[in-house]
Write a protein that holds these residues in place. Structure first.
Motif, PDB file in Angstrom:
ATOM      1  N   GLY A 180      22.502 -10.375 -25.424  1.00 10.26           N
ATOM      2  CA  GLY A 180      21.773  -9.601 -26.246  1.00 10.26           C
ATOM      3  C   GLY A 180      20.265  -9.899 -26.046  1.00 10.26           C
ATOM      4  O   GLY A 180      19.282  -9.099 -26.555  1.00 10.26           O
ATOM      5  N   THR A 181      19.986 -10.621 -25.206  1.00  8.03           N
ATOM      6  CA  THR A 181      18.398 -11.080 -24.957  1.00  8.03           C
ATOM      7  C   THR A 181      18.180 -10.772 -23.469  1.00  8.03           C
ATOM      8  O   THR A 181      19.071 -10.849 -22.277  1.00  8.03           O
ATOM      9  N   LEU A 182      17.088  -9.988 -23.153  1.00  8.63           N
ATOM     10  CA  LEU A 182      16.870  -9.646 -21.926  1.00  8.63           C
ATOM     11  C   LEU A 182      16.176 -10.768 -20.932  1.00  8.63           C
ATOM     12  O   LEU A 182      15.440 -11.569 -21.269  1.00  8.63           O
ATOM     13  N   SER A 183      17.073 -11.039 -20.015  1.00  8.15           N
ATOM     14  CA  SER A 183      16.591 -12.069 -19.072  1.00  8.15           C
ATOM     15  C   SER A 183      15.915 -11.487 -17.689  1.00  8.15           C
ATOM     16  O   SER A 183      15.325 -12.457 -17.252  1.00  8.15           O
ATOM     17  N   GLY A 184      15.815 -10.451 -17.305  1.00  4.66           N
ATOM     18  CA  GLY A 184      14.974  -9.770 -16.175  1.00  4.66           C
ATOM     19  C   GLY A 184      15.769  -8.529 -15.959  1.00  4.66           C
ATOM     20  O   GLY A 184      16.367  -7.792 -16.544  1.00  4.66           O
ATOM     21  N   TYR A 185      15.420  -8.233 -14.572  1.00  2.57           N
ATOM     22  CA  TYR A 185      15.637  -6.716 -13.916  1.00  2.57           C
ATOM     23  C   TYR A 185      16.229  -7.018 -12.759  1.00  2.57           C
ATOM     24  O   TYR A 185      15.842  -7.552 -11.756  1.00  2.57           O
ATOM     25  N   VAL A 186      17.115  -6.230 -12.309  1.00  2.00           N
ATOM     26  CA  VAL A 186      17.548  -6.033 -10.856  1.00  2.00           C
ATOM     27  C   VAL A 186      16.791  -4.707 -10.287  1.00  2.00           C
ATOM     28  O   VAL A 186      16.784  -3.611 -10.724  1.00  2.00           O
ATOM     29  N   TYR A 187      15.866  -4.945  -9.140  1.00  2.00           N
ATOM     30  CA  TYR A 187      14.991  -4.033  -8.794  1.00  2.00           C
ATOM     31  C   TYR A 187      15.371  -3.805  -7.297  1.00  2.00           C
ATOM     32  O   TYR A 187      15.273  -4.774  -6.520  1.00  2.00           O
ATOM     33  N   ALA A 188      15.875  -2.493  -7.037  1.00  2.00           N
ATOM     34  CA  ALA A 188      16.283  -2.326  -5.531  1.00  2.00           C
ATOM     35  C   ALA A 188      15.503  -1.136  -4.830  1.00  2.00           C
ATOM     36  O   ALA A 188      15.141   0.070  -5.681  1.00  2.00           O
ATOM     37  N   ASP A 243       0.891  -1.331  -0.086  1.00  2.00           N
ATOM     38  CA  ASP A 243       0.039   0.043  -0.078  1.00  2.00           C
ATOM     39  C   ASP A 243       0.784   1.094   0.103  1.00  2.00           C
ATOM     40  O   ASP A 243       0.341   2.341   0.057  1.00  2.00           O
ATOM     41  N   GLU A 244       2.192   1.276  -0.141  1.00  2.00           N
ATOM     42  CA  GLU A 244       2.953   2.276   0.149  1.00  2.00           C
ATOM     43  C   GLU A 244       4.084   2.282  -1.057  1.00  2.00           C
ATOM     44  O   GLU A 244       4.852   1.172  -1.033  1.00  2.00           O
ATOM     45  N   LEU A 245       4.116   3.463  -1.809  1.00  2.00           N
ATOM     46  CA  LEU A 245       5.045   3.368  -2.856  1.00  2.00           C
ATOM     47  C   LEU A 245       6.583   3.853  -2.269  1.00  2.00           C
ATOM     48  O   LEU A 245       6.523   4.871  -1.161  1.00  2.00           O
ATOM     49  N   SER A 246       7.441   3.595  -2.854  1.00  2.00           N
ATOM     50  CA  SER A 246       8.938   3.854  -2.373  1.00  2.00           C
ATOM     51  C   SER A 246       9.841   4.431  -3.737  1.00  2.00           C
ATOM     52  O   SER A 246       9.469   4.184  -4.785  1.00  2.00           O
ATOM     53  N   ILE A 247      10.953   5.026  -3.187  1.00  2.00           N
ATOM     54  CA  ILE A 247      11.921   5.284  -4.248  1.00  2.00           C
ATOM     55  C   ILE A 247      12.635   3.935  -4.544  1.00  2.00           C
ATOM     56  O   ILE A 247      12.621   3.027  -3.828  1.00  2.00           O
ATOM     57  N   PHE A 248      13.078   3.749  -6.080  1.00  2.00           N
ATOM     58  CA  PHE A 248      13.601   2.640  -6.397  1.00  2.00           C
ATOM     59  C   PHE A 248      14.462   2.878  -7.420  1.00  2.00           C
ATOM     60  O   PHE A 248      14.795   3.922  -7.895  1.00  2.00           O
ATOM     61  N   SER A 249      15.622   1.757  -7.633  1.00  2.00           N
ATOM     62  CA  SER A 249      16.345   1.813  -8.602  1.00  2.00           C
ATOM     63  C   SER A 249      16.080   0.263  -9.546  1.00  2.00           C
ATOM     64  O   SER A 249      15.924  -0.584  -8.951  1.00  2.00           O
ATOM     65  N   VAL A 250      16.228   0.552 -10.890  1.00  2.00           N
ATOM     66  CA  VAL A 250      16.068  -0.600 -11.679  1.00  2.00           C
ATOM     67  C   VAL A 250      17.136  -0.737 -12.641  1.00  2.00           C
ATOM     68  O   VAL A 250      17.268   0.387 -13.245  1.00  2.00           O
TER      69      VAL A 250
END
Length: 493
Positions: A153-161, A139-146
């Motif tokens: 060359g293929t997208l495997s995923g994301y690092v979400y901090a 229920d609460e949004l936060s600052i993040f880095s991604v």
């Protein structure tokens, strides 16, 4: 005096209450604003300091291997990162945003997928970077880095901090009470200082203006009647200044009127004394003569002296009656009882009463009036007194063989009355004063006949009828007195 004191205290408490409320409001507003900017500052600072941490982890650790999270490689590095900076929580996402790995206890994660629209918006750098989902606090949004992770060359995923972790918020919450207390204390102190400075300035301006007002009032009290308060444009002091200045003008005007009235009364008493003294002196002189020479006087002389005394007594009685009438008019004790009546009939009756007196002096009396003259609306007795006084004055100054004509003329709403005589006339410089009882006229005129107060009574009576009397005259040719009386039908309409 007690009511003024109560009002003064009430004003003081009102001002005190206003300043107290102002201080409280300023303190609350200051704390809210400071808290908001503090949070904004902290968020921006974290964003600037740790905004690239996801990109760093994606590049250095290679968290995905063959499209799957490489836990053996990433957990130690990510764990070390979170130990070094407890405010960071790191998650691994697949291309659809599903959380596939994290370095936090499973029981504390309440989301299995994050909003990819916000992730893409962050990566595209569209304006200010948005807030994103916090898997521990849905229920609460936060600052993040991604940062995206590519393999061949293929997208495997994301690092979400997440840059503001739950632990960090717990620590901040524990510090918030002390922070707000200190912030509130400082803000209240600053507001108090500002309010004190503003209050001192306001009170100085108020007391300075009040001191000037007090000094001016004191000058006026001590006799400087020219003292006036400098006008203020607006506010209570402006109203006070205007009110005092108007009151001072009224007081000075009343002083002038009282002074003029006092001078008028002195002159009036002197004139009345002169008018009374003359017949009394004559009467006294003849009485003393009769007492001393009673036995030596002939019957004819005694009758002559008695006739003279009788005549002077009658004139003295008339003068006393006029003085009494004038005093009542001056004191506004006479109230006219107006009614419609025919003015030509009244004038005819008056002329009949003066016929014998006119014949003794060979003076011709004449009435000029139209046959169908409308009624006038006035007090009959007072109107009769006006004609009697004007005729007495005309008879007094008209020589033998002269004439007195009363002219009645109808106008639109009035009947105009003119009394024309062929008397000795009045000098131009005396015309403006003949209706003022306290003014002395030319010595030759007074020595000849004396003026009395008949004309002053005429003026007062006509003023009660809301009309004026005017005169024109030439010395040696005669005088014309005229005035208007309202028509009875016009008044009724």
């Amino acid at each position: 005096m007690q009511s003024y004191k109560i009002k003064g205290n009430l004003l003081f408490w009102k001002i005190t209450g206003v300043f107290t409320v102002l201080l409280i409001v300023l303190g609350i507003v200051f704390v809210i604003i400071a808290s908001h900017f503090s949070k904004t500052y902290y968020t921006d600072a974290n964003q600037k300091l740790y905004g690239d941490i996801a990109g760093h982890l994606a590049t250095v650790t290679q968290p995905f291997k063959n499209g799957k999270p490489d836990k053996a490689v990433t957990h130690d590095i990510i764990h070390s990162t979170m130990v070094a900076n407890p405010s960071v929580e790191v998650y691994l996402l697949n291309p659809e945003g599903v959380i596939v790995d994290y370095v936090v206890p499973d029981t504390t994660v309440h989301m299995n997928k994050v909003d990819m629209d916000k992730v893409h918006a962050w990566l595209n750098g569209e304006g200010k970077r948005p807030l994103g989902d916090n898997p521990k606090q849905p229920d609460e949004l936060s600052i993040f880095s991604v940062a995206p992770v590519y393999e061949n060359g293929t997208l495997s995923g994301y690092v979400y901090a997440v840059l503001a972790s739950t632990k960090q918020k717990e620590i901040l919450k524990s510090l918030n009470g002390q922070f707000y207390l200190r912030l509130g204390s400082y803000s209240f102190f600053m507001a108090l200082v500002v309010a004190f400075i503003v209050g001192v300035a306001i009170f100085y301006l108020m007391t300075n203006s009040i001191s000037k007002v007090t000094a001016t009032v004191k000058r006026f009290k001590e006799g400087d009647y020219s003292a006036r308060i400098e006008e203020h444009d607006r506010g209570d002091l402006g109203m006070l200044s205007t009110t005092f200045n108007e009151m001072a003008d009224v007081i000075v005007d009343n002083f002038d009127k009282i002074t003029a009235t006092d001078k008028y009364r002195q002159e009036l008493i002197a004139n009345i004394s002169h008018d009374l003294r003359t017949p009394l002196s004559i009467i006294q002189g003849y009485i003393e003569t009769l007492m001393i020479k009673m036995d030596n006087l002939s019957e004819a002389d005694r009758e002559k002296y008695l006739d003279i005394m009788h005549d002077k007594t009658k004139k003295l009685s008339v003068l006393v009656d006029q003085l009494f009438q004038y005093a009542k008019l001056e004191a506004n004790l006479v109230k006219p009882e107006k009614e419609p009546f025919l003015l030509n009939e009244l004038v005819s009756d008056i002329l009949m009463a003066y016929k014998f007196k006119a014949e003794e002096k060979s003076i011709t009396l004449q009435l000029e009036a139209p046959q169908k003259l409308p009624t006038v609306f006035a007090d009959i007795a007072l109107t009769e007194r006006v004609f009697q006084n004007l005729l007495d004055n005309a008879m007094k100054f008209t020589p033998e063989g002269g004439s007195i004509v009363i002219k009645l003329k109808e106008s639109k709403s009035h009947v105009k009355v003119e009394i024309v005589d062929t008397g000795i006339g009045i000098a131009a410089e005396e015309i403006t004063h003949i209706f003022e009882r306290h003014k002395q006229l030319g010595k030759d005129r007074i020595a000849k006949k004396g003026m009395g107060i008949g004309l002053a009574i005429v003026k007062k009576i006509l003023e009660l009828h809301q009309t004026n009397i005017d005169v024109s005259s030439k010395v040696g040719e005669g005088s014309v007195f005229w005035f208007d009386l309202p028509i009875g039908q016009m008044v009724e309409a």
